[in-house]
Enzyme design. Structure first.
Site, PDB file in Angstrom:
ATOM      1  CG  HIS A 102       1.949 -40.791  43.008  1.00 22.00           C
ATOM      2  ND1 HIS A 102       2.978 -40.709  43.853  1.00 22.00           N
ATOM      3  CD2 HIS A 102       1.361 -39.792  43.443  1.00 22.00           C
ATOM      4  CE1 HIS A 102       3.307 -39.366  44.990  1.00 22.00           C
ATOM      5  NE2 HIS A 102       1.648 -39.022  44.081  1.00 22.00           N
ATOM      6  CG  ASP A 104      -1.082 -35.308  43.084  1.00 24.63           C
ATOM      7  OD1 ASP A 104      -0.311 -36.547  43.786  1.00 24.63           O
ATOM      8  OD2 ASP A 104      -1.081 -34.381  42.944  1.00 24.63           O
ATOM      9  CG  HIS A 251       4.699 -35.906  42.258  1.00 22.57           C
ATOM     10  ND1 HIS A 251       3.232 -36.021  41.430  1.00 22.57           N
ATOM     11  CD2 HIS A 251       3.793 -36.201  43.653  1.00 22.57           C
ATOM     12  CE1 HIS A 251       2.556 -35.603  42.062  1.00 22.57           C
ATOM     13  NE2 HIS A 251       2.737 -35.952  43.441  1.00 22.57           N
ATOM     14  NE  ARG A 272      -2.406 -32.227  46.054  1.00 24.77           N
ATOM     15  CZ  ARG A 272      -2.091 -33.407  46.333  1.00 24.77           C
ATOM     16  NH1 ARG A 272      -0.996 -34.982  46.419  1.00 24.77           N
ATOM     17  NH2 ARG A 272      -3.218 -33.810  45.961  1.00 24.77           N
TER      18      ARG A 272
HETATM   19  C1  SIN Z   1       2.160 -35.278  46.626  1.00 30.78           C
HETATM   20  O1  SIN Z   1       2.429 -36.341  46.324  1.00 30.78           O
HETATM   21  O2  SIN Z   1       1.900 -34.517  46.192  1.00 30.78           O
HETATM   22  C2  SIN Z   1       3.513 -34.765  48.069  1.00 30.78           C
HETATM   23  C3  SIN Z   1       4.653 -34.638  47.558  1.00 30.78           C
HETATM   24  C4  SIN Z   1       5.362 -34.270  48.793  1.00 30.78           C
HETATM   25  O3  SIN Z   1       5.145 -34.198  48.918  1.00 30.78           O
HETATM   26  O4  SIN Z   1       6.765 -34.281  47.836  1.00 30.78           O
END
Ligand code: SIN
Length: 281
Positions: A102, A104, A251, A272
């Site tokens: 996906h 974000d 990702h 994040r």
């Molecule tokens: C995310 O999808 O922002 C997190 C990715 C991760 O924790 O590796």
């Protein structure tokens, strides 16, 4: 001769590079920031290992590249509205961000242009993150498929807002409305001018078409973009920061903590910082 102040080492053919030679706690010289920015646009996701960052230093570094924004459905950490804590406990198998490939928050009119994810506690093995280069996913389509997509828009729909925290013991809900937005299936990056495929797990159907009519096209594009040669897979070590361009990558936090179900898994804690949004064109 290379006069760069940083060392940039690609980690795969498609995308991703480790950057060495910079302490993200700063201060960081303007020319070094410009070099990082250049590497970011060339490699789409860049990784900095062995960084020792407080939330303030994390936020300060990320703010060199964009304003930081709160997550719509997850509480920010105290004092840092642009940073959320992503937690998988030892007995939880699914990673937050493990919902498949996906980008974000693309169910908003102006999805984030990127993110800076900092690893605080990560497993010694497993728990990697997979990234995909959506320029390559577009460029390798047939001319016929490119022509078909040129005038199509995808409708991106969020999961239930509560689901972003409900299934994770360490995540805290923020109440907000669900999101839905239509975006072009092919976008042009505002800085590089390159075209990229713009669809991901949040793209539920094509505009003015039913889910049933849309699925064969969307499923084909999803499997095409997921070809291993368009990806890199990154193994985290504590203190690594990854910064990705959310416009031209997808990702997926790989869900491979198989021992979690018997309670013998690993805790994984990430912070994040989410970059401000921009309307995809
Ligand atoms: C995310 O999808 O922002 C997190 C990715 C991760 O924790 O590796």
């Amino acid at each position: 001769m290379n006069n760069r102040s940083i060392d940039v080492e690609p980690i795969a053919g498609a995308l991703g590079a480790e950057i060495n030679g910079v302490d993200l706690r700063g201060p960081i010289a303007d020319n070094t920031l410009a070099e990082i920015n250049e590497a970011f646009h060339e490699h789409l996701v860049v990784f900095f290992r062995n960084q020792d960052l407080s939330p303030k230093q994390h936020a300060d570094f990320a703010s060199h590249f964009a304003e930081l924004v709160p997550h719509p459905f997850v509480q920010s950490i105290d004092g840092f509205p642009g940073i959320i804590e992503i937690v998988k406990e030892r007995d939880e198998k699914t990673n937050w961000g493990g919902i498949n490939l996906h980008s974000d928050l693309t169910f908003f009119e102006e999805p984030p242009i990127g993110a800076a994810l900092y690893a605080r506690e990560v497993p010694p093995h497993g728990g990697d993150t997979l990234f995909v280069n959506m320029y390559l996913a577009y460029e390798t389509l047939s001319e016929g498929m490119k022509a078909l997509l040129a005038d199509l828009r995808g409708v991106h729909i969020s999961a239930a807002p509560s689901s972003y925290s409900a299934n994770f013991k360490g995540m805290h809900e923020k109440r907000n409305d669900a999101g839905s937005a239509a975006h072009p299936m092919v976008i042009t990056h505002p800085r590089t001018g390159r075209r990229a495929l713009y669809t991901n797990a949040y793209t539920k159907h094509l505009e003015n078409m039913t889910v049933e009519e849309s699925r064969p096209i969307l499923d084909y594009l999803a499997s095409h973009a997921a070809r291993p040669e368009f990806s890199c897979r990154f193994h985290w070590t504590p203190g690594t920061l990854a910064m990705w361009d959310n416009r031209v990558t997808m990702h997926y936090a790989i869900e491979d903590d198989f021992a979690a179900e018997s309670g013998g898994g690993y805790r994984r804690v990430m912070h994040r910082a989410t970059f401000e949004g921009e309307r995809p064109h």
